[in-house]
Design a protein around this motif. Structure first.
Motif, PDB file in Angstrom:
ATOM      1  N   LYS A  33       0.836  -1.209   0.000  1.00 59.63           N
ATOM      2  CA  LYS A  33       0.000   0.000   0.000  1.00 59.63           C
ATOM      3  C   LYS A  33       0.862   1.247   0.000  1.00 59.63           C
ATOM      4  O   LYS A  33       0.587   2.234  -0.685  1.00 59.63           O
ATOM      5  CB  LYS A  33      -0.927  -0.004   1.226  1.00 59.63           C
ATOM      6  CG  LYS A  33      -2.161  -0.878   1.071  1.00 59.63           C
ATOM      7  CD  LYS A  33      -3.077  -0.664   2.267  1.00 59.63           C
ATOM      8  CE  LYS A  33      -4.267  -1.627   2.209  1.00 59.63           C
ATOM      9  NZ  LYS A  33      -4.987  -1.632   3.507  1.00 59.63           N
ATOM     10  N   SER A  47       0.795   4.248  -2.761  1.00 58.05           N
ATOM     11  CA  SER A  47       0.522   5.656  -2.445  1.00 58.05           C
ATOM     12  C   SER A  47       1.631   6.545  -2.981  1.00 58.05           C
ATOM     13  O   SER A  47       1.393   7.548  -3.657  1.00 58.05           O
ATOM     14  CB  SER A  47       0.407   5.843  -0.933  1.00 58.05           C
ATOM     15  OG  SER A  47      -0.771   5.256  -0.460  1.00 58.05           O
ATOM     16  N   ASP A  89      -1.343   4.297  11.307  1.00 51.24           N
ATOM     17  CA  ASP A  89      -1.820   2.953  11.636  1.00 51.24           C
ATOM     18  C   ASP A  89      -0.661   2.010  11.880  1.00 51.24           C
ATOM     19  O   ASP A  89      -0.645   1.252  12.853  1.00 51.24           O
ATOM     20  CB  ASP A  89      -2.665   2.395  10.468  1.00 51.24           C
ATOM     21  CG  ASP A  89      -4.137   2.690  10.663  1.00 51.24           C
ATOM     22  OD1 ASP A  89      -4.457   3.481  11.572  1.00 51.24           O
ATOM     23  OD2 ASP A  89      -4.947   2.140   9.889  1.00 51.24           O
ATOM     24  N   ALA A 127      -3.104  12.511   2.617  1.00 58.46           N
ATOM     25  CA  ALA A 127      -3.855  12.217   3.838  1.00 58.46           C
ATOM     26  C   ALA A 127      -3.976  10.713   4.051  1.00 58.46           C
ATOM     27  O   ALA A 127      -3.780  10.206   5.171  1.00 58.46           O
ATOM     28  CB  ALA A 127      -5.244  12.858   3.761  1.00 58.46           C
ATOM     29  N   SER A 128      -4.268   9.988   2.977  1.00 59.06           N
ATOM     30  CA  SER A 128      -4.410   8.530   3.131  1.00 59.06           C
ATOM     31  C   SER A 128      -3.069   7.901   3.462  1.00 59.06           C
ATOM     32  O   SER A 128      -2.984   6.959   4.256  1.00 59.06           O
ATOM     33  CB  SER A 128      -5.008   7.921   1.867  1.00 59.06           C
ATOM     34  OG  SER A 128      -4.040   7.884   0.841  1.00 59.06           O
ATOM     35  N   LEU A 129      -2.000   8.453   2.874  1.00 58.28           N
ATOM     36  CA  LEU A 129      -0.653   7.976   3.208  1.00 58.28           C
ATOM     37  C   LEU A 129      -0.373   8.210   4.688  1.00 58.28           C
ATOM     38  O   LEU A 129       0.143   7.329   5.397  1.00 58.28           O
ATOM     39  CB  LEU A 129       0.379   8.702   2.338  1.00 58.28           C
ATOM     40  CG  LEU A 129       1.839   8.338   2.577  1.00 58.28           C
ATOM     41  CD1 LEU A 129       2.112   6.905   2.179  1.00 58.28           C
ATOM     42  CD2 LEU A 129       2.768   9.282   1.821  1.00 58.28           C
ATOM     43  N   ASP A 130      -0.728   9.395   5.154  1.00 58.67           N
ATOM     44  CA  ASP A 130      -0.532   9.756   6.556  1.00 58.67           C
ATOM     45  C   ASP A 130      -1.245   8.769   7.475  1.00 58.67           C
ATOM     46  O   ASP A 130      -0.659   8.248   8.429  1.00 58.67           O
ATOM     47  CB  ASP A 130      -1.060  11.183   6.785  1.00 58.67           C
ATOM     48  CG  ASP A 130      -0.768  11.652   8.194  1.00 58.67           C
ATOM     49  OD1 ASP A 130       0.389  11.476   8.646  1.00 58.67           O
ATOM     50  OD2 ASP A 130      -1.697  12.170   8.849  1.00 58.67           O
ATOM     51  N   GLU A 131      -2.500   8.486   7.127  1.00 56.41           N
ATOM     52  CA  GLU A 131      -3.278   7.555   7.948  1.00 56.41           C
ATOM     53  C   GLU A 131      -2.649   6.160   7.951  1.00 56.41           C
ATOM     54  O   GLU A 131      -2.520   5.514   8.997  1.00 56.41           O
ATOM     55  CB  GLU A 131      -4.709   7.492   7.411  1.00 56.41           C
ATOM     56  CG  GLU A 131      -5.705   6.902   8.415  1.00 56.41           C
ATOM     57  CD  GLU A 131      -7.112   6.896   7.821  1.00 56.41           C
ATOM     58  OE1 GLU A 131      -7.951   6.152   8.337  1.00 56.41           O
ATOM     59  OE2 GLU A 131      -7.334   7.626   6.831  1.00 56.41           O
ATOM     60  N   LEU A 132      -2.252   5.726   6.775  1.00 57.09           N
ATOM     61  CA  LEU A 132      -1.610   4.420   6.632  1.00 57.09           C
ATOM     62  C   LEU A 132      -0.412   4.291   7.561  1.00 57.09           C
ATOM     63  O   LEU A 132      -0.249   3.311   8.298  1.00 57.09           O
ATOM     64  CB  LEU A 132      -1.178   4.234   5.170  1.00 57.09           C
ATOM     65  CG  LEU A 132      -0.602   2.883   4.763  1.00 57.09           C
ATOM     66  CD1 LEU A 132      -1.680   1.827   4.765  1.00 57.09           C
ATOM     67  CD2 LEU A 132       0.049   2.977   3.390  1.00 57.09           C
ATOM     68  N   GLN A 181      -5.267  14.708  -0.974  1.00 62.38           N
ATOM     69  CA  GLN A 181      -6.105  13.582  -0.548  1.00 62.38           C
ATOM     70  C   GLN A 181      -5.262  12.314  -0.400  1.00 62.38           C
ATOM     71  O   GLN A 181      -5.374  11.577   0.576  1.00 62.38           O
ATOM     72  CB  GLN A 181      -7.225  13.370  -1.579  1.00 62.38           C
ATOM     73  CG  GLN A 181      -8.414  12.590  -1.006  1.00 62.38           C
ATOM     74  CD  GLN A 181      -9.547  12.543  -2.015  1.00 62.38           C
ATOM     75  OE1 GLN A 181      -9.612  13.377  -2.927  1.00 62.38           O
ATOM     76  NE2 GLN A 181     -10.431  11.565  -1.864  1.00 62.38           N
ATOM     77  N   THR A 182      -4.405  12.078  -1.382  1.00 63.43           N
ATOM     78  CA  THR A 182      -3.510  10.927  -1.315  1.00 63.43           C
ATOM     79  C   THR A 182      -2.546  11.060  -0.142  1.00 63.43           C
ATOM     80  O   THR A 182      -2.265  10.085   0.562  1.00 63.43           O
ATOM     81  CB  THR A 182      -2.718  10.806  -2.624  1.00 63.43           C
ATOM     82  OG1 THR A 182      -3.604  11.010  -3.723  1.00 63.43           O
ATOM     83  CG2 THR A 182      -2.087   9.434  -2.739  1.00 63.43           C
ATOM     84  N   LYS A 226       2.413  17.425   3.727  1.00 62.57           N
ATOM     85  CA  LYS A 226       1.080  18.017   3.857  1.00 62.57           C
ATOM     86  C   LYS A 226       1.086  19.469   3.428  1.00 62.57           C
ATOM     87  O   LYS A 226       0.063  20.009   2.973  1.00 62.57           O
ATOM     88  CB  LYS A 226       0.604  17.908   5.315  1.00 62.57           C
ATOM     89  CG  LYS A 226       0.104  16.511   5.668  1.00 62.57           C
ATOM     90  CD  LYS A 226      -0.417  16.495   7.110  1.00 62.57           C
ATOM     91  CE  LYS A 226      -0.255  15.115   7.705  1.00 62.57           C
ATOM     92  NZ  LYS A 226      -0.386  15.135   9.168  1.00 62.57           N
TER      93      LYS A 226
END
Lengths: 305, 305
Positions: free
Chosen positions: B219, B223, B287, B279-284, B276-277, B268
């Motif tokens: 993932k 990203s 986690d 942000a999803s990378l950040d969340e990944l 948007q990408t 960021k």
DNA sequence: ATCAGTTTTATACCGGCAGTACAAAAGTAG
DNA sequence: CTACTTTTGTACTGCCGGTATAAAACTGAT
């Protein structure tokens, strides 16, 4: 006498299948086969030599039954080849030959190592000659690569297919799949002209004696095939005679010269056959027996002195 | 302290290369590395465990240097894959890894056997994920078969090419040849729709922990690749930042959370990137670190009690 | 049946192996 | 100096493959 020795091999084989070679001690074999240590070392000079005897027995019977599948068949028929491979993979599995092989392949005993290497090379060489018959002479430059890759694909596929589906699964689909792949692979290599190993290098693999043996067999098959081509199906007796010769030479150690000579005699009198080819076949076989006699005499002389 | 242990592994490795594993006795290792028996069994609970430690060290460094070749590169580029394979085959040869592997693969020690099997599966899984990147998602059903066959072809070709041309020969042509073959093979299987092993079965191979690890990495790569695609070549700073993150996670045990967080912060604020990408990378990544922290705490608690 | 020659057996033995046990020595830190 | 850990040296166990040998059993020819 020799029965006893065979019995020991058989018992040892059972133990090897159950526990593996390394994990089976000589003491285990003695107890399981009910002989004493002295007798064991009278039969085999070492544990490794017992293993070699076992391999020889297993591979020998595997090769003959594999070659028997070809008698009276079209040697260019791919389905026969598939049957041959299936047979070999199944006996491999039944006797845990691959495991045994892997277990001792990297060994400190140079004799054993050389013996096993020879076995692998024989196998590749057999696949190569079969490929020649299946793909035709014009693909020859790519068929050693093909044989090597085929065995690599086949063994890997069988291994992981067995892991995924349990070791008792039928490996027939794996063989079909692998054969399909190698067909495209050989054609691909022939199209692009890429080559890694030249078939000529195989000449350095085998000792002269078994090399001429192989050449003899191939010539024999060719002659017989030629004669058969000239026949139509109704001439059963002629076909039977030809098949008999081929079958007899398959069990190379025990081919009975007098029988073959008498069959050759019949063939010479057979007017359905091309007598020129029969003559060359006759010469080929006479040569062979002359060579065998020579090979038998020389060692005898040296023993007597 | 740990230096000493590493030194023993190194000395043992040398002996294994020279004489093989089985032929090297513990006494040999003691003398060669200048330690006493007590110390040896203080470091390793057995000879086999020393071998496992050796394998872990070698495979670990091989995997990281292999993965480093991909940083900042196009993951779909076949030439990079070839370089990776060459690297691995060369270290295999240099360290006689394959010989060592074969020598102990059929072993009575169940731990060692399982460890080695895991290693093989990891390798196949890596080839599979690389094939996904090289051949594309639409070929997925045929790529596990492809990975298995590729390794079979590769190892067999290397083996016989080395026999024919001496073990010091450059194996680069073998790798090229094998890769060319597997490309046609995968396309062939995809055309005919033949399949032996379903990629889903790989899920049963790895323990959950390293499986989620692999998924995370994939993932992450996706990203980062997406973000890079949105950039043009002049925006070097953004590319460098992305490459840094990828590089840092490659050395998984020592990825420095604070550094990565700071880089994420820069990303960021980077208006060249699709936020948007980002942000999803950040969340990944958040986690991931949460999971790592959890995994670290649990064992610590149980140790303290 | 006898006798010579071979095969088989039982048993003790060798050196080497992985791994264990343990007391003495050496090193380390407060 | 003390308390603790690591390292060392050595002796030991049990198993291994392989050797040696004397006694017993079997064999076949006369």
């Amino acid at each position: 006498m020799n029965d006893r020795k065979q019995h020991v091999i058989k018992m040892a084989h059972q133990l090897f299948i159950e526990r593996g070679f390394q994990a089976t001690s000589i003491q285990d074999i003695l107890e399981y086969s009910g002989i004493s240590k002295g007798t064991f070392y009278n039969y085999f000079s070492s544990k490794n030599e017992l293993l070699i005897a076992l391999f020889k027995a297993l591979y020998g019977s595997m090769e003959t039954s594999r070659d028997e599948l070809l008698i009276g068949q079209d040697r260019a028929d791919l389905t026969i080849f598939i049957k041959q491979i299936e047979l070999q993979m199944n006996t491999n599995k039944k006797n845990k030959l691959i495991t045994l092989f892997e277990e001792v392949f990297v060994s400190n005993d140079e004799d054993l190592k050389q013996f096993l290497k020879q076995g692998q090379k024989r196998m590749i060489q057999w696949v190569f000659t079969r490929f020649l018959e299946l793909f035709g002479e014009e693909k020859r430059p790519y068929l050693l690569d093909g044989a090597i890759m085929f065995l690599g694909i086949l063994h890997h596929n069988v291994k992981y297919y067995s892991i995924a589906n349990g070791s008792s699964v039928d490996i027939s689909p794996v063989v079909h799949y692998s054969v399909h792949r190698i067909v495209t692979l050989v054609n691909d290599a022939a199209n692009t002209g890429e080559q890694l190993n030249k078939p000529e290098q195989m000449k350095t693999w085998l000792p002269d004696v078994s090399q001429t043996e192989e050449i003899f067999k191939e010539k024999l098959y060719q002659s017989i095939a030629m004669l058969k081509n000239g026949l139509n199906e109704s001439e059963i007796r002629s076909i039977e005679l030809l098949d008999f010769i081929q079958d007899e030479f398959l069990h190379s150690k025990k081919s009975r010269e007098f029988l073959i000579e008498s069959v050759l005699c019949s063939l010479k009198a057979d007017k359905n056959l091309d007598q020129q080819t029969v003559a060359s076949l006759d010469e080929l076989i006479k040569d062979y027996f002359a060579r065998v006699a020579e090979a038998c005499n020389l060692p005898n002389v040296s023993i007597k002195q």
